[in-house]
Design a protein around this motif. Sequence first.
Motif, PDB file in Angstrom:
ATOM      1  N   VAL A 145      58.338   3.004   9.586  1.00 17.31           N
ATOM      2  CA  VAL A 145      58.401   2.546   8.142  1.00 17.31           C
ATOM      3  C   VAL A 145      57.080   1.839   7.693  1.00 17.31           C
ATOM      4  O   VAL A 145      56.728   2.142   6.653  1.00 17.31           O
ATOM      5  CB  VAL A 145      59.650   1.505   7.941  1.00 17.31           C
ATOM      6  N   GLU A 146      56.388   1.177   8.350  1.00 21.48           N
ATOM      7  CA  GLU A 146      55.085   0.642   8.225  1.00 21.48           C
ATOM      8  C   GLU A 146      54.197   1.738   8.090  1.00 21.48           C
ATOM      9  O   GLU A 146      53.276   1.764   7.016  1.00 21.48           O
ATOM     10  CB  GLU A 146      54.893  -0.325   9.448  1.00 21.48           C
ATOM     11  N   MET A 147      54.351   2.815   8.887  1.00 19.42           N
ATOM     12  CA  MET A 147      53.338   3.707   8.912  1.00 19.42           C
ATOM     13  C   MET A 147      53.439   4.721   7.502  1.00 19.42           C
ATOM     14  O   MET A 147      52.422   5.040   6.997  1.00 19.42           O
ATOM     15  CB  MET A 147      53.451   4.591  10.078  1.00 19.42           C
ATOM     16  N   VAL A 148      54.789   4.782   7.372  1.00 11.92           N
ATOM     17  CA  VAL A 148      54.951   6.011   5.996  1.00 11.92           C
ATOM     18  C   VAL A 148      54.943   5.076   4.741  1.00 11.92           C
ATOM     19  O   VAL A 148      54.222   5.693   3.584  1.00 11.92           O
ATOM     20  CB  VAL A 148      56.277   6.398   6.197  1.00 11.92           C
ATOM     21  N   THR A 149      55.575   3.925   4.435  1.00  9.39           N
ATOM     22  CA  THR A 149      55.247   3.282   3.448  1.00  9.39           C
ATOM     23  C   THR A 149      54.740   1.805   3.258  1.00  9.39           C
ATOM     24  O   THR A 149      54.215   1.140   2.165  1.00  9.39           O
ATOM     25  CB  THR A 149      56.930   2.612   3.103  1.00  9.39           C
ATOM     26  N   GLY A 150      54.333   1.219   4.457  1.00  5.07           N
ATOM     27  CA  GLY A 150      53.115   0.069   4.176  1.00  5.07           C
ATOM     28  C   GLY A 150      54.127  -0.912   4.410  1.00  5.07           C
ATOM     29  O   GLY A 150      53.805  -2.294   4.616  1.00  5.07           O
ATOM     30  N   GLU A 151      55.501  -0.874   4.498  1.00 11.19           N
ATOM     31  CA  GLU A 151      56.312  -2.164   4.474  1.00 11.19           C
ATOM     32  C   GLU A 151      56.426  -2.701   6.059  1.00 11.19           C
ATOM     33  O   GLU A 151      56.611  -1.978   6.925  1.00 11.19           O
ATOM     34  CB  GLU A 151      57.834  -1.593   3.884  1.00 11.19           C
ATOM     35  N   LYS A 152      56.234  -4.036   6.077  1.00 16.92           N
ATOM     36  CA  LYS A 152      56.490  -4.709   7.276  1.00 16.92           C
ATOM     37  C   LYS A 152      57.821  -5.252   7.538  1.00 16.92           C
ATOM     38  O   LYS A 152      58.197  -6.178   6.642  1.00 16.92           O
ATOM     39  CB  LYS A 152      55.431  -5.636   7.742  1.00 16.92           C
ATOM     40  N   THR A 153      58.677  -4.878   8.377  1.00 14.73           N
ATOM     41  CA  THR A 153      59.875  -5.237   8.498  1.00 14.73           C
ATOM     42  C   THR A 153      60.473  -5.082   9.974  1.00 14.73           C
ATOM     43  O   THR A 153      59.424  -4.943  10.769  1.00 14.73           O
ATOM     44  CB  THR A 153      60.891  -4.204   7.707  1.00 14.73           C
ATOM     45  N   THR A 154      61.603  -5.597  10.154  1.00 13.57           N
ATOM     46  CA  THR A 154      62.160  -5.640  11.653  1.00 13.57           C
ATOM     47  C   THR A 154      63.359  -4.681  11.739  1.00 13.57           C
ATOM     48  O   THR A 154      64.155  -4.608  10.574  1.00 13.57           O
ATOM     49  CB  THR A 154      62.521  -6.803  12.254  1.00 13.57           C
ATOM     50  N   LEU A 155      63.778  -4.139  12.673  1.00 12.20           N
ATOM     51  CA  LEU A 155      65.098  -3.532  12.709  1.00 12.20           C
ATOM     52  C   LEU A 155      66.294  -4.004  12.240  1.00 12.20           C
ATOM     53  O   LEU A 155      67.232  -3.938  11.938  1.00 12.20           O
ATOM     54  CB  LEU A 155      65.215  -3.128  14.153  1.00 12.20           C
ATOM     55  N   GLU A 156      66.253  -5.605  12.804  1.00 13.97           N
ATOM     56  CA  GLU A 156      67.395  -6.443  12.307  1.00 13.97           C
ATOM     57  C   GLU A 156      67.560  -6.520  10.739  1.00 13.97           C
ATOM     58  O   GLU A 156      68.568  -6.486  10.251  1.00 13.97           O
ATOM     59  CB  GLU A 156      67.231  -7.690  12.971  1.00 13.97           C
ATOM     60  N   ALA A 157      66.235  -7.013  10.136  1.00 18.73           N
ATOM     61  CA  ALA A 157      66.177  -7.079   8.736  1.00 18.73           C
ATOM     62  C   ALA A 157      66.553  -5.694   7.967  1.00 18.73           C
ATOM     63  O   ALA A 157      67.179  -5.850   6.964  1.00 18.73           O
ATOM     64  CB  ALA A 157      64.738  -7.632   8.300  1.00 18.73           C
ATOM     65  N   MET A 158      66.225  -4.466   8.395  1.00 24.40           N
ATOM     66  CA  MET A 158      66.207  -3.233   7.928  1.00 24.40           C
ATOM     67  C   MET A 158      67.653  -2.873   7.984  1.00 24.40           C
ATOM     68  O   MET A 158      68.264  -2.177   7.271  1.00 24.40           O
ATOM     69  CB  MET A 158      65.137  -2.352   8.290  1.00 24.40           C
ATOM     70  N   GLY A 159      68.186  -2.783   9.268  1.00 29.57           N
ATOM     71  CA  GLY A 159      69.326  -2.188   9.656  1.00 29.57           C
ATOM     72  C   GLY A 159      70.155  -2.599  10.711  1.00 29.57           C
ATOM     73  O   GLY A 159      71.057  -2.069  11.305  1.00 29.57           O
ATOM     74  N   GLY A 160      70.254  -4.063  10.700  1.00 22.35           N
ATOM     75  CA  GLY A 160      71.004  -4.586  11.562  1.00 22.35           C
ATOM     76  C   GLY A 160      72.429  -4.842  11.137  1.00 22.35           C
ATOM     77  O   GLY A 160      72.995  -4.475  10.073  1.00 22.35           O
ATOM     78  N   ALA A 161      73.284  -5.386  12.115  1.00 21.65           N
ATOM     79  CA  ALA A 161      74.822  -5.431  11.775  1.00 21.65           C
ATOM     80  C   ALA A 161      75.245  -6.222  10.631  1.00 21.65           C
ATOM     81  O   ALA A 161      76.084  -5.888   9.894  1.00 21.65           O
ATOM     82  CB  ALA A 161      75.462  -6.041  13.074  1.00 21.65           C
ATOM     83  N   LYS A 162      74.555  -7.310  10.216  1.00 17.49           N
ATOM     84  CA  LYS A 162      74.828  -7.880   8.926  1.00 17.49           C
ATOM     85  C   LYS A 162      74.220  -7.267   7.811  1.00 17.49           C
ATOM     86  O   LYS A 162      74.982  -7.250   6.669  1.00 17.49           O
ATOM     87  CB  LYS A 162      73.841  -9.319   9.081  1.00 17.49           C
ATOM     88  N   VAL A 163      73.441  -6.672   7.763  1.00 15.02           N
ATOM     89  CA  VAL A 163      72.707  -5.871   6.772  1.00 15.02           C
ATOM     90  C   VAL A 163      73.897  -4.687   6.416  1.00 15.02           C
ATOM     91  O   VAL A 163      74.286  -4.567   5.413  1.00 15.02           O
ATOM     92  CB  VAL A 163      71.493  -5.137   7.033  1.00 15.02           C
ATOM     93  N   HIS A 164      74.195  -3.975   7.343  1.00 15.02           N
ATOM     94  CA  HIS A 164      75.265  -3.004   6.985  1.00 15.02           C
ATOM     95  C   HIS A 164      76.677  -3.247   6.695  1.00 15.02           C
ATOM     96  O   HIS A 164      77.478  -2.466   6.120  1.00 15.02           O
ATOM     97  CB  HIS A 164      74.993  -1.993   8.384  1.00 15.02           C
ATOM     98  N   THR A 165      77.097  -4.514   7.220  1.00 17.90           N
ATOM     99  CA  THR A 165      78.375  -5.218   6.809  1.00 17.90           C
ATOM    100  C   THR A 165      78.403  -5.706   5.572  1.00 17.90           C
ATOM    101  O   THR A 165      79.740  -5.960   4.925  1.00 17.90           O
ATOM    102  CB  THR A 165      78.988  -5.865   8.028  1.00 17.90           C
ATOM    103  N   ALA A 166      77.438  -6.500   5.229  1.00 17.74           N
ATOM    104  CA  ALA A 166      77.684  -7.334   3.931  1.00 17.74           C
ATOM    105  C   ALA A 166      76.635  -6.877   2.880  1.00 17.74           C
ATOM    106  O   ALA A 166      76.698  -7.247   1.712  1.00 17.74           O
ATOM    107  CB  ALA A 166      76.979  -8.515   4.247  1.00 17.74           C
ATOM    108  N   GLU A 167      75.669  -6.006   3.009  1.00 16.57           N
ATOM    109  CA  GLU A 167      74.778  -5.314   1.861  1.00 16.57           C
ATOM    110  C   GLU A 167      74.887  -3.673   1.752  1.00 16.57           C
ATOM    111  O   GLU A 167      75.203  -3.534   0.721  1.00 16.57           O
ATOM    112  CB  GLU A 167      73.233  -5.558   2.358  1.00 16.57           C
ATOM    113  N   SER A 168      74.821  -3.166   2.672  1.00 19.50           N
ATOM    114  CA  SER A 168      74.541  -1.646   2.371  1.00 19.50           C
ATOM    115  C   SER A 168      76.018  -0.877   2.415  1.00 19.50           C
ATOM    116  O   SER A 168      76.264  -0.088   1.793  1.00 19.50           O
ATOM    117  CB  SER A 168      74.054  -0.835   3.578  1.00 19.50           C
ATOM    118  N   GLY A 169      76.931  -1.669   3.047  1.00 25.88           N
ATOM    119  CA  GLY A 169      78.532  -1.042   3.218  1.00 25.88           C
ATOM    120  C   GLY A 169      78.615   0.011   4.063  1.00 25.88           C
ATOM    121  O   GLY A 169      79.709   0.533   4.128  1.00 25.88           O
TER     122      GLY A 169
END
Length: 510
Positions: free
Chosen positions: A194-218
Amino acid sequence: MTLDGEALEQLRKRARSGGADKYHAANAAKGKLFARERVALLVDEGSFVEDGLYANTMAEGLPADGVVTGTATIDGRQVCLMANDSTVKAGSWGARTVEKIIRIIERAYGAGVPMVYLVDSAGARITDQVDLFPGRRGAGKIFWNQVRASGSIPQVCALFGPSAAGGAYIPAFCDVVALVDGNASMYLGSDRMVEMVTGEKTTLEAMGGAKVHTAESGVGHFLCKTEADALDVVKTYLSYLPANWTQAPPTAPAVAAPAKADLAALVPASERQAFDMRRYVKGLLDEGSFFEIQALWAKELTIGFGRLDGQVVGVIGNNSMFKGGVLFVDSADKATRFVQLCDAFNVPLLFLSDVPGFMVGSVVEKQGIIRHGAKMITAISEATVPKICVVVRKAYGAGLYAMAGPGFEPDATIALPTAKIAVMGAEAAVNAVYANKIAAIADENERAAFVAAKRAEYEQDIDVVRLASELVVDAIVEPQDLRTELVRRFAAARTKDRHFSRRRHGVTPV
């Protein structure tokens, strides 16, 4: 190559042992179980029959090619399953891995039994991409088989670690996904990519962790504290569903509703006062039977399985504790998928309406609220299982349509004495019709009296008795009698004709 008994046993032991000890230790430090331990915890003791144990056995360091596949029983019912072994090259896929997964899905589909995915995989082995990725029996065939099996057999996923890149679609094509908090993640590209392609600095947990997918992405449905909890979700989910689309859901011994449940007391007289629809559902169903799905996402809508007199039902209820129970883009999607799930597996639908309608405004219009609302209404129109609409407190505007109102051929529309059905609530309606006249009344008391009189006229126009007399609703039922009424009506609808339309499929407003 000829094997004696001892040599074969050594080969078998090596294949079953997984990767090197250091990888087992690293997983244990994260609270992760070995793939074979997960299988043993999930299935009935002694029931597992493995296929493909010796896959890639000639290669060094690839026992079973990193995936366990086979058949077993759960609570005495047959299933097929796969489990990634993350001690073998982080659970990544090789050509034999892919072939094993394809074969076990094909077996599940052919046998008409549920398919269980225990996922913990870093994705494809790039070094083996020509062998596993592009061909007719490449990784794409996994997803083709999942789509073919969707709605034919239950597919449930427990996610214990990563599900990366194309592999993330295995959970996505399942009916439901249980994720272990802190370890599970789903993502199409790693944080480094993600950082290489878009320049965004993130983490696996913040981007696609369990809380993200159960509370935000659905994308996820259940947030679990431990791996044992995730495996329990798999068992519980399957307990509400038949083995395949041709069968009825399994029945259970009838259990009474909670003795202390007072449904009338749970619903406030004032529309402006919120109440928790989850408490209402639990008070209506067999005690302890409500199994809520996606409890953390789009909370303005409550969905889940339960039982009425031992018979499985799917429940959809508006929850005014969150966003007033108004339908948004996400809650429309949440309802759509659940309705399709229930209809696919012959689970009757119970709608508990307390809905002000769909959200309005520029933000939701840009998000496509009309399109998403149309998708929800499409699913409810197409659902041919028995469905009953109960107007608990209100059903306003297109919310009535979205909650299987009279125009959508429910097997009954039932109103409680507190019910109101209208294009909009009294306050909004009076303001819409008389805004200019109200603004022209200078005296505050006179203005208040005028508004009160017009509200009273409006309330009389939408009175529940009038709605019953006009056959808009089929029955007015006291809260204490609702459960008995529903049991009888669902029983009467069990043998209904389920034909809907002369066509292959509609064009869904996705």
